[in-house]
Design a protein around this motif. Structure first.
Motif, PDB file in Angstrom:
ATOM      1  N   TRP A   1       0.825  -1.209   0.000  1.00 46.64           N
ATOM      2  CA  TRP A   1       0.000   0.000   0.000  1.00 46.64           C
ATOM      3  C   TRP A   1       0.858   1.257   0.000  1.00 46.64           C
ATOM      4  CZ3 TRP A   1      -0.879   4.418   2.767  1.00 46.64           C
ATOM      5  CH2 TRP A   1      -2.096   5.078   2.521  1.00 46.64           C
ATOM      6  N   PRO A   2       0.455   2.253  -0.840  1.00 52.07           N
ATOM      7  CA  PRO A   2      -0.647   2.171  -1.800  1.00 52.07           C
ATOM      8  C   PRO A   2      -0.249   1.585  -3.152  1.00 52.07           C
ATOM      9  CG  PRO A   2       0.197   4.393  -1.755  1.00 52.07           C
ATOM     10  CD  PRO A   2       0.996   3.621  -0.727  1.00 52.07           C
ATOM     11  N   ASN A   3       1.059   1.764  -3.550  1.00 51.37           N
ATOM     12  CA  ASN A   3       1.381   1.318  -4.908  1.00 51.37           C
ATOM     13  C   ASN A   3       2.854   0.998  -5.142  1.00 51.37           C
ATOM     14  OD1 ASN A   3       2.423   3.948  -5.058  1.00 51.37           O
ATOM     15  ND2 ASN A   3       0.546   4.742  -5.977  1.00 51.37           N
ATOM     16  N   ASP A   4       3.618   0.721  -4.078  1.00 51.99           N
ATOM     17  CA  ASP A   4       4.961   0.200  -4.306  1.00 51.99           C
ATOM     18  C   ASP A   4       4.844  -1.234  -4.809  1.00 51.99           C
ATOM     19  OD1 ASP A   4       6.378   2.439  -3.609  1.00 51.99           O
ATOM     20  OD2 ASP A   4       6.918   1.756  -1.608  1.00 51.99           O
ATOM     21  N   LEU A   5       5.710  -1.609  -5.742  1.00 52.78           N
ATOM     22  CA  LEU A   5       5.718  -2.969  -6.255  1.00 52.78           C
ATOM     23  C   LEU A   5       6.950  -3.681  -5.730  1.00 52.78           C
ATOM     24  CD1 LEU A   5       4.521  -5.176  -8.019  1.00 52.78           C
ATOM     25  CD2 LEU A   5       5.768  -4.211  -9.971  1.00 52.78           C
ATOM     26  N   LEU A   6       6.725  -4.806  -5.057  1.00 54.95           N
ATOM     27  CA  LEU A   6       7.805  -5.587  -4.469  1.00 54.95           C
ATOM     28  C   LEU A   6       8.045  -6.846  -5.291  1.00 54.95           C
ATOM     29  CD1 LEU A   6       6.881  -5.468  -0.655  1.00 54.95           C
ATOM     30  CD2 LEU A   6       8.149  -3.781  -2.015  1.00 54.95           C
ATOM     31  N   LEU A   7       9.289  -7.260  -5.349  1.00 53.71           N
ATOM     32  CA  LEU A   7       9.686  -8.560  -5.872  1.00 53.71           C
ATOM     33  C   LEU A   7      10.280  -9.306  -4.690  1.00 53.71           C
ATOM     34  CD1 LEU A   7      10.061 -10.518  -8.240  1.00 53.71           C
ATOM     35  CD2 LEU A   7      12.264  -9.412  -8.700  1.00 53.71           C
ATOM     36  N   GLY A   8       9.547 -10.281  -4.180  1.00 52.19           N
ATOM     37  CA  GLY A   8       9.907 -10.842  -2.887  1.00 52.19           C
ATOM     38  C   GLY A   8       9.680  -9.775  -1.832  1.00 52.19           C
ATOM     39  N   SER A   9      10.710  -9.463  -1.073  1.00 54.14           N
ATOM     40  CA  SER A   9      10.603  -8.404  -0.060  1.00 54.14           C
ATOM     41  C   SER A   9      11.313  -7.133  -0.483  1.00 54.14           C
ATOM     42  CB  SER A   9      11.185  -8.903   1.268  1.00 54.14           C
ATOM     43  OG  SER A   9      12.562  -9.247   1.105  1.00 54.14           O
ATOM     44  N   ALA A  10      11.761  -7.072  -1.733  1.00 55.60           N
ATOM     45  CA  ALA A  10      12.556  -5.937  -2.210  1.00 55.60           C
ATOM     46  C   ALA A  10      11.735  -5.061  -3.152  1.00 55.60           C
ATOM     47  CB  ALA A  10      13.811  -6.431  -2.924  1.00 55.60           C
ATOM     48  N   LYS A  11      12.012  -3.766  -3.109  1.00 56.40           N
ATOM     49  CA  LYS A  11      11.271  -2.810  -3.925  1.00 56.40           C
ATOM     50  C   LYS A  11      11.735  -2.877  -5.378  1.00 56.40           C
ATOM     51  CE  LYS A  11       9.858   2.050  -4.113  1.00 56.40           C
ATOM     52  NZ  LYS A  11       9.759   3.317  -3.347  1.00 56.40           N
ATOM     53  N   LEU A  12      10.786  -3.124  -6.267  1.00 56.63           N
ATOM     54  CA  LEU A  12      11.053  -3.179  -7.697  1.00 56.63           C
ATOM     55  C   LEU A  12      10.647  -1.891  -8.403  1.00 56.63           C
ATOM     56  CD1 LEU A  12      11.888  -4.991 -10.160  1.00 56.63           C
ATOM     57  CD2 LEU A  12       9.475  -5.650 -10.312  1.00 56.63           C
ATOM     58  N   ALA A  13       9.622  -1.218  -7.890  1.00 50.33           N
ATOM     59  CA  ALA A  13       9.103  -0.029  -8.572  1.00 50.33           C
ATOM     60  C   ALA A  13       8.322   0.839  -7.596  1.00 50.33           C
ATOM     61  CB  ALA A  13       8.204  -0.437  -9.737  1.00 50.33           C
ATOM     62  N   GLY A  14       8.199   2.105  -7.947  1.00 52.17           N
ATOM     63  CA  GLY A  14       7.409   3.042  -7.159  1.00 52.17           C
ATOM     64  C   GLY A  14       6.664   3.999  -8.071  1.00 52.17           C
ATOM     65  N   ILE A  15       5.662   4.656  -7.502  1.00 52.66           N
ATOM     66  CA  ILE A  15       4.792   5.549  -8.269  1.00 52.66           C
ATOM     67  C   ILE A  15       4.596   6.846  -7.496  1.00 52.66           C
ATOM     68  CG2 ILE A  15       2.482   5.829  -9.279  1.00 52.66           C
ATOM     69  CD1 ILE A  15       2.303   2.759  -9.395  1.00 52.66           C
ATOM     70  N   LEU A  16       4.617   7.950  -8.194  1.00 57.17           N
ATOM     71  CA  LEU A  16       4.324   9.261  -7.599  1.00 57.17           C
ATOM     72  C   LEU A  16       3.187   9.898  -8.373  1.00 57.17           C
ATOM     73  CD1 LEU A  16       5.002  11.610  -5.653  1.00 57.17           C
ATOM     74  CD2 LEU A  16       6.557  12.477  -7.429  1.00 57.17           C
ATOM     75  N   LEU A  17       2.081  10.225  -7.664  1.00 59.70           N
ATOM     76  CA  LEU A  17       0.955  10.932  -8.264  1.00 59.70           C
ATOM     77  C   LEU A  17       0.942  12.370  -7.781  1.00 59.70           C
ATOM     78  CD1 LEU A  17       0.060   7.854  -8.512  1.00 59.70           C
ATOM     79  CD2 LEU A  17      -2.257   8.749  -8.641  1.00 59.70           C
ATOM     80  N   GLU A  18       0.752  13.293  -8.719  1.00 65.94           N
ATOM     81  CA  GLU A  18       0.669  14.713  -8.385  1.00 65.94           C
ATOM     82  C   GLU A  18      -0.536  15.308  -9.113  1.00 65.94           C
ATOM     83  OE1 GLU A  18       4.907  16.491  -7.667  1.00 65.94           O
ATOM     84  OE2 GLU A  18       4.963  15.356  -9.540  1.00 65.94           O
ATOM     85  N   ARG A  19      -1.262  16.194  -8.404  1.00 68.44           N
ATOM     86  CA  ARG A  19      -2.520  16.700  -8.946  1.00 68.44           C
ATOM     87  C   ARG A  19      -2.518  18.217  -9.038  1.00 68.44           C
ATOM     88  NH1 ARG A  19      -8.687  15.555  -6.572  1.00 68.44           N
ATOM     89  NH2 ARG A  19      -9.759  17.003  -7.998  1.00 68.44           N
ATOM     90  N   GLN A  20      -3.044  18.703 -10.146  1.00 68.95           N
ATOM     91  CA  GLN A  20      -3.351  20.125 -10.322  1.00 68.95           C
ATOM     92  C   GLN A  20      -4.771  20.218 -10.866  1.00 68.95           C
ATOM     93  OE1 GLN A  20      -0.473  22.068 -12.846  1.00 68.95           O
ATOM     94  NE2 GLN A  20       1.118  22.101 -11.279  1.00 68.95           N
TER      95      GLN A  20
END
Length: 236
Positions: free
Chosen positions: A98-117
């Motif tokens: 939560w909310p949107n990190d992507l794990l491979l096993g227990s390690a971070k593979l990817a992340g996301i940043l949302l920004e709004r205007q």
């Protein structure tokens, strides 16, 4: 009407998120993918390292009248990302945190940043396709340990996946959230939540609120709803 993704590749920029936010006339479905970012950033304005060969790309979402609450886009983006990686590589052990990190096993593979205007939301994706940058206190992973895929090949897979998940969210947000839950840490998972600089909570995952907030069950029996925080698996 669903927009057809349009993907533009550049060699170098400061931040793909910043570039798209500055393009006030950009349409939903436009993507900007950079080989290198000089000012990449993550949540809470952290520096996001952008090593060569990794995916650094952003896209624009236009909020429409009648859309579900925009907070749910964090889950939509995460769901689109895991589906894209599943389509691109025969990876096992993928899981959303939560909310949107992507794990491979227990390690971070990817992340996301949302920004709004106003009615414009830019979603930036950073995926370790080739290299796993060092992050203090966190394990990281790269997809290259499973298979090699270029950002040029990955971009249309991710764009198509996000288009599908946006349509699902707009027409059936309950189903969208249920699919996110199927790909995430299960109910009962111990979590450590840094809700503020001076507040650290330990509890277990109790599911999602209708707006996508994390439901944290505390040892006292109380339940807290978390709308923004650093979340780690385990209670250490």
């Amino acid at each position: 009407m669903t927009s057809i993704p349009r993907i533009r590749f550049v060699e170098r920029t400061g931040s793909t998120n910043s570039d798209l936010l500055a393009q006030t006339g950009a349409a939903e479905g436009e993507w900007l993918v950079a080989a290198h970012q000089d000012q990449g950033r993550g949540r809470q304005n952290r520096v996001w390292n952008s090593p060569s060969g990794n995916f650094h790309g952003s896209t624009l979402i236009r909020l429409r009248p009648g859309d579900p609450p925009a907070a749910g886009l964090a889950l939509v983006a995460g769901l689109a990302l895991i589906r894209a990686v599943e389509a691109a590589a025969p990876a096992t052990g993928l899981m959303l945190k939560w909310p949107n990190d992507l794990l491979l096993g227990s390690a971070k593979l990817a992340g996301i940043l949302l920004e709004r205007q106003e009615d414009r939301v830019v979603a930036g994706f950073g995926v370790n396709l080739a290299q796993a940058p060092q992050i203090e206190g966190r394990a990281t992973a790269a997809l290259s340990t499973i298979m090699l895929i270029s950002r040029e090949a990955f971009a249309p897979i991710l764009a198509a996946s996000l288009t599908r998940e946006l349509e699902r969210w707009r027409t059936d947000p309950v189903a969208s959230q249920a699919l996110w839950l199927e790909s995430a840490h299960p109910v009962g998972t111990p979590l450590s939540v840094h809700a503020a600089a001076d507040e650290k909570l330990a509890g277990t995952f109790a599911g999602l609120a209708p707006d996508g907030a994390l439901r944290l069950a505390l040892p006292s029996g109380e339940e807290r709803r978390i709308h923004a925080a650093d979340v780690m698996l385990g209670t250490a």
